[in-house]
Design a protein around this motif. Structure first.
Motif, PDB file in Angstrom:
ATOM      1  N   GLY A 122       0.837  -1.188   0.197  1.00 42.66           N
ATOM      2  CA  GLY A 122      -0.088  -0.035  -0.137  1.00 42.66           C
ATOM      3  C   GLY A 122       1.106   1.271   0.056  1.00 42.66           C
ATOM      4  O   GLY A 122       0.402   2.365   0.056  1.00 42.66           O
ATOM      5  N   ARG A 146      -4.948   4.067  -1.368  1.00 43.88           N
ATOM      6  CA  ARG A 146      -4.966   2.774  -0.636  1.00 43.88           C
ATOM      7  C   ARG A 146      -6.349   2.408  -0.388  1.00 43.88           C
ATOM      8  O   ARG A 146      -6.910   3.291   0.362  1.00 43.88           O
ATOM      9  N   SER A 156      -6.487  -2.830   3.649  1.00 45.91           N
ATOM     10  CA  SER A 156      -5.666  -3.045   2.319  1.00 45.91           C
ATOM     11  C   SER A 156      -5.325  -4.647   2.203  1.00 45.91           C
ATOM     12  O   SER A 156      -5.426  -5.005   1.154  1.00 45.91           O
ATOM     13  N   ALA A 198       0.117  -4.072   3.678  1.00 48.15           N
ATOM     14  CA  ALA A 198      -0.724  -2.851   3.631  1.00 48.15           C
ATOM     15  C   ALA A 198       0.196  -1.939   3.481  1.00 48.15           C
ATOM     16  O   ALA A 198       0.270  -0.622   3.432  1.00 48.15           O
ATOM     17  N   TRP A 258      -7.061  -1.013  -6.895  1.00 50.58           N
ATOM     18  CA  TRP A 258      -7.532  -2.076  -6.476  1.00 50.58           C
ATOM     19  C   TRP A 258      -9.126  -2.512  -6.761  1.00 50.58           C
ATOM     20  O   TRP A 258      -9.852  -3.186  -6.321  1.00 50.58           O
ATOM     21  N   TYR A 283      -6.467  -6.337  -1.258  1.00 51.95           N
ATOM     22  CA  TYR A 283      -5.423  -6.928  -1.996  1.00 51.95           C
ATOM     23  C   TYR A 283      -5.354  -8.162  -2.281  1.00 51.95           C
ATOM     24  O   TYR A 283      -5.177  -8.813  -3.443  1.00 51.95           O
ATOM     25  N   SER A 323      -3.433   0.233   7.305  1.00 51.80           N
ATOM     26  CA  SER A 323      -4.116   1.315   6.383  1.00 51.80           C
ATOM     27  C   SER A 323      -5.364   1.887   7.079  1.00 51.80           C
ATOM     28  O   SER A 323      -5.273   3.064   6.796  1.00 51.80           O
ATOM     29  N   GLN A 362       0.965   0.364  -4.516  1.00 52.35           N
ATOM     30  CA  GLN A 362      -0.352   0.964  -4.496  1.00 52.35           C
ATOM     31  C   GLN A 362      -1.105   0.696  -5.729  1.00 52.35           C
ATOM     32  O   GLN A 362      -1.445   1.749  -6.712  1.00 52.35           O
TER      33      GLN A 362
END
Length: 720
Positions: free
Chosen positions: A46, A130, A134, A99, A79, A138, A104, A76
């Motif tokens: 992130g 982000r 995260s 993260a 997402w 992710y 995050s 980053q």
């Protein structure tokens, strides 16, 4: 402590023939320039990619590269779809999800749950780069991008969410992030040992579902492995299951009292002990094949008292020298936590920090500013871990309480490297530090005692007599760093543990004479015994002793220097009366704070368990445990924060009303002995025009009205 292979003793993966990348690739074009057809590991983070040892993705990426693996970075990523997660192609071994350097949610929201307007880990500090939580988001996108690729989550966000945890932002207890992320493995704490061994074993073809013996990892399982024993700590002491007799020993630590020297008494295998109820306990179990069962996710979600009990059990199993495995049921599945990782040796720590970092943000960011990098680009990290044990801090849960120190030679080599290669270097090293500035080389005098100890802090309620507090080596390090050619000045910017520093007046003299740039930040956090006890912080007397030594050394050095004290509002155990007393102390000592901190309950922290449960997990938790005062509503949080900034006219209306409600209207008035004036300046506190009317409950206000004009707030922490 258990033996473990040297971090750099593994045979290198075949891809080492590609050599060292100038910077790890973030695109297919960069992979092509390196001659790679694929990545072995793709790290998703992130944060913006900064190839500097203060950034987690850089340390793990360069370490895996040194083992011969090809590592790509997705920094980053977008997402909102899986497309960006396909940018580097399908990784051969696994996705590593983090993260970033911060959780995050902490990164994106203030302690009052308001969105932050910037992000120091993003180019030009742009916000909203982000997602919330995260790691989970992710991981889900990585699953969508390439089905069947193992997902390994890590970093501080995953570490703090490895079991069921209180989530301040939703005011609920959430289940382990392993289940939400649908990850194959979670690596918690300092990940070097686990991630290196994992990569080599996967490269040899071992399925990730069979890798269940790595320290510092967590995974989802069903049932108890063959040959293992279980200690049931899922109930409070004295409580049994419905219809059964009370559990004789739900607390696995009650039979391990501290010896006078701090070690636990040893008992032979098969020995039995008696519980507090006089019943015989089971034979002592082999630690290496014993797992402690925590209360289940469903139990702690429904019962705050059990949550506090689970927090206590969890924290008593954090010493790598004696920790057992932990298991927590989530429905029909278990989340299994292996014991924490073995700390790195000095030699291993040196090699990690001397990997070929460029020390710069990735070149693709061009001239964009990256505040997090700008803050640390000329600093040197000399240690990891913290044995302070502050209950509001997450360092212990992530880095551990055993200090890992770099060698003096390695630190001095990095100082010279900054001088020679760091952009914009003008001769000043901005910091030699870490989580705490003055814990370098401090450790237990006896490794056997250290391995047996279950204390959560080496310095609270008093400094342990087994702790080596000699600051002599640190003084020598400072002197040698200053002597490096081309170095004009070395500053110490990391927070100082002042209760340790007062043990070494020579260290304070050295620090004050050569390494303070006018201001030194320290964190007494509070003045009152109630909140300090819940924080596991020393009394304000330790601050007073340090201030006396600091001021004396400053005078002897012919310098005008000041301490910047940091304080916390709304911490569990803090009443409005405590904050009032702190405000009076601040005024009496001439402090007008510009920046103040409100307590933010982070997952897994002991103080967060207090906040959620109103119980104190530092002590044995029962249904009848004394309740801890907790600040919940936003109005009370604003009030406690306002006490720290008593001098700000915007806070005066709120403080006046609170003082009246507390029966302390005698502190409203325009004299030196008053906390807030009885009038309100125009344009402040929601009042359109100034009113010089004294408070009717403050008879002396009119007599002191000639001194009622408020002064402008002074620089943070500077005495008046």
């Amino acid at each position: 402590m258990n033996h473990t292979p040297d971090l750099f003793s593994y045979r290198k993966h075949w891809a080492h023939k590609f050599g060292t990348a100038p910077e790890l690739p973030i695109s297919r074009a960069e992979m092509d320039l390196l001659g790679w057809d694929s990545c072995d590991i793709v790290i998703v983070t992130g944060d913006a990619y900064v190839d500097h040892p203060s950034f987690g993705m850089a340390i793990i990426g360069r370490l895996l590269e040194s083992q011969g693996f090809r590592v790509g970075i997705l920094a980053q990523p977008d997402w909102t779809s899986a497309a960006d997660f396909q940018r580097l192609g399908r990784p051969n071994l696994f996705f590593g999800i983090t993260a970033g350097n911060m959780d995050s949610m902490v990164n994106r929201y203030t302690a009052d749950r308001r969105p932050r307007s910037d992000d120091a880990y993003t180019p030009d500090a742009a916000p909203d780069r982000r997602p919330d939580r995260s790691v989970t988001v992710y991981a889900q996108r990585a699953h969508e991008a390439f089905k069947g690729v193992p997902i390994v989550i890590g970093g501080i966000e995953a570490s703090l969410r490895r079991i069921a945890h209180f989530d301040y932002w939703s005011e609920t207890v959430r289940r382990s992030v392993l289940l939400d992320a649908k990850a194959d493995l979670l690596i918690f704490g300092n990940a070097e040992r686990a991630v290196v061994e994992l990569a080599h074993r996967l490269a040899r073809g071992e399925p990730i579902a069979q890798i269940r013996d790595l320290r510092g990892t967590a995974f989802v399982s069903r049932g108890l492995p063959e040959g293992w024993s279980e200690i049931d700590a899922s109930r409070l002491d004295g409580e049994g299951r419905k219809g059964l007799s009370p559990c004789p020993d739900p607390n696995p630590y009650e039979d391990e009292p501290a010896c006078p020297d701090g070690a636990s008494p040893s008992r032979g295998a098969g020995a039995t002990t008696a519980g507090s109820d006089g019943q015989a306990r089971s034979p002592r179990l082999e630690r290496a094949t014993t797992v402690v069962r925590l209360p289940s996710f469903e139990q702690v979600r429904a019962d705050p008292v059990l949550y506090a009990h689970a927090s206590r059990v969890f924290h008593l199993e954090t010493n790598p020298g004696n920790a057992r495995a932990l298991v927590q049921a989530h429905g029909e599945r278990d989340v299994w936590l292996n014991p924490p990782p073995i700390p790195l040796t000095d030699a291993e720590f040196d090699r990690v920090y001397e990997l070929p970092f460029s020390r710069c943000p990735h070149s693709s960011y061009g001239a964009a500013r990256l505040p997090a990098w700008e803050m640390i680009r000329h600093s040197v990290n000399i240690l990891r871990g913290c044995f302070g044990g502050c209950t509001f801090c997450s360092i212990t849960e992530h880095e551990g309480r055993i200090i890992q120190s770099r060698s003096e030679d390695s630190i001095l080599r990095e100082v010279a490297d900054i001088r020679d290669r760091a952009p914009g270097f003008t001769g000043t090293i901005s910091d030699l530090g870490g989580p705490t500035a003055n814990m370098w080389r401090l450790a237990c005098r006896d490794r056997r005692i250290e391995a047996a100890c279950r204390r959560l802090s080496c310095v609270y309620p008093d400094i342990c007599r087994n702790l080596n507090t000699d600051h002599g080596p640190l003084i020598q390090l400072y002197r040698k760093a200053r002597a490096v050619p081309g170095i004009k000045r070395v500053l110490i910017a990391s927070g100082l543990r002042y209760d340790l520093a007062v043990r070494s007046p020579a260290y304070i003299r050295e620090l004050v004479t050569h390494h303070v740039g006018g201001y030194l930040k320290i964190a007494p956090e509070h003045t009152e015994a109630g909140p300090l006890g819940q924080m596991m912080k020393p009394g304000i007397g330790a601050y007073d002793r340090f201030k006396d030594l600091f001021d004396r050394a400053s005078r002897e050095a012919g310098k005008e220097q000041y301490l910047i004290p940091y304080f916390i509002s709304a911490h569990p155990g803090t009443t409005d009366e405590d904050m009032l007393n702190l405000a009076l102390w601040l005024k009496r000592n001439g402090f007008r704070l510009d920046q103040v901190q409100a307590f933010l309950p982070t997952p897994l922290a002991l103080a967060s368990a207090m906040h959620h449960s109103e119980r104190n997990p530092l002590k044995r938790v029962t249904r009848h445990s004394e309740r801890v005062p907790v600040v919940r509503g936003q109005r009370q949080r604003r009030l406690q924060k306002a006490f720290l900034r008593y001098h700000d006219p915007e806070n005066w209306p709120l403080l006046r009303q609170a003082l009246k409600d507390m029966g302390r209207a005698d502190l409203i008035g325009n004299g030196k002995r008053h906390l807030v004036p009885s009038f309100q300046p125009a344009g402040t506190g929601g009042v359109r025009e100034s009113r010089q009317t004294p408070s009717p409950r403050s008879p002396s206000a009119r007599a002191d009205s000639s001194r009622a004009k408020p002064s402008a707030p002074k620089r943070r922490g500077r005495p008046r």
